[in-house]
Write a protein that holds these residues in place. Structure first.
Motif, PDB file in Angstrom:
ATOM      1  N   GLN A  60       0.868  -1.151   0.159  1.00  0.00           N
ATOM      2  CA  GLN A  60       0.071   0.091   0.174  1.00  0.00           C
ATOM      3  C   GLN A  60       0.782   1.352  -0.018  1.00  0.00           C
ATOM      4  OE1 GLN A  60      -3.093  -0.082   3.203  1.00  0.00           O
ATOM      5  NE2 GLN A  60      -4.036  -1.924   2.227  1.00  0.00           N
ATOM      6  N   LYS A  63       1.874   2.337  -3.298  1.00  0.00           N
ATOM      7  CA  LYS A  63       0.936   3.326  -4.175  1.00  0.00           C
ATOM      8  C   LYS A  63       0.783   4.451  -3.411  1.00  0.00           C
ATOM      9  CE  LYS A  63      -1.483  -0.934  -5.435  1.00  0.00           C
ATOM     10  NZ  LYS A  63      -1.696  -2.230  -4.667  1.00  0.00           N
ATOM     11  N   GLN A  64       0.672   4.593  -2.192  1.00  0.00           N
ATOM     12  CA  GLN A  64       0.663   5.888  -1.481  1.00  0.00           C
ATOM     13  C   GLN A  64       1.693   6.736  -1.863  1.00  0.00           C
ATOM     14  OE1 GLN A  64       0.093   4.982   2.773  1.00  0.00           O
ATOM     15  NE2 GLN A  64      -1.929   3.891   2.327  1.00  0.00           N
ATOM     16  N   THR A  86       6.754  -3.122   5.191  1.00  0.00           N
ATOM     17  CA  THR A  86       5.834  -3.456   4.190  1.00  0.00           C
ATOM     18  C   THR A  86       6.487  -3.762   2.833  1.00  0.00           C
ATOM     19  OG1 THR A  86       3.615  -3.069   3.543  1.00  0.00           O
ATOM     20  CG2 THR A  86       4.933  -1.197   3.598  1.00  0.00           C
TER      21      THR A  86
END
Length: 116
Positions: A60, A63-64, A86
């Motif tokens: 995530q 993408k962020q 992550t």
């Protein structure tokens, strides 16, 4: 060395660990609780040949931070892997001098054969 880097909150990691059923002589490291050290990352790099192969482009944060639109180099992948757990593609299984990265069916099957 026999070691597994995983995320204890990840259902896929849990399923794969259950499927592999590695013996107790495998060290286990939850990367959320105990992040990667520079030395550990360098060892993974030596086995895999690149930081990008260890990098999770489905994270995530990837993408962020809009990282797909940036021209990332090996040093960028290295720094991001050290920056946040992550970004590590999981699980990473080390069995002696063999490394298995990620959760693809082919990778899991290869790891299973290596462990058996």
């Amino acid at each position: 060395m026999k070691k597994i880097y995983f995320l204890s909150t990840c259902d896929t990691c849990k399923r794969i660990l259950k499927e592999l059923n590695p013996s107790n002589n495998f060290l286990r490291q939850d990367v959320k609780k105990e992040g990667l050290t520079l030395e550990e990352l360098e060892h993974l790099y030596q086995l895999s040949g690149s930081y990008e192969s260890l990098f999770n482009k489905r994270a995530q944060l990837y993408k962020q931070r809009d990282l797909k639109n940036k021209n990332l180099q090996e040093v960028d992948f290295k720094n991001l892997l050290l920056d946040h757990y992550t970004f590590l593609k999981r699980p990473v299984i080390i069995n002696q001098n063999k490394i298995f990265i990620g959760n693809s069916k082919k990778t899991v099957e290869s790891a299973k054969k290596s462990i058996a």
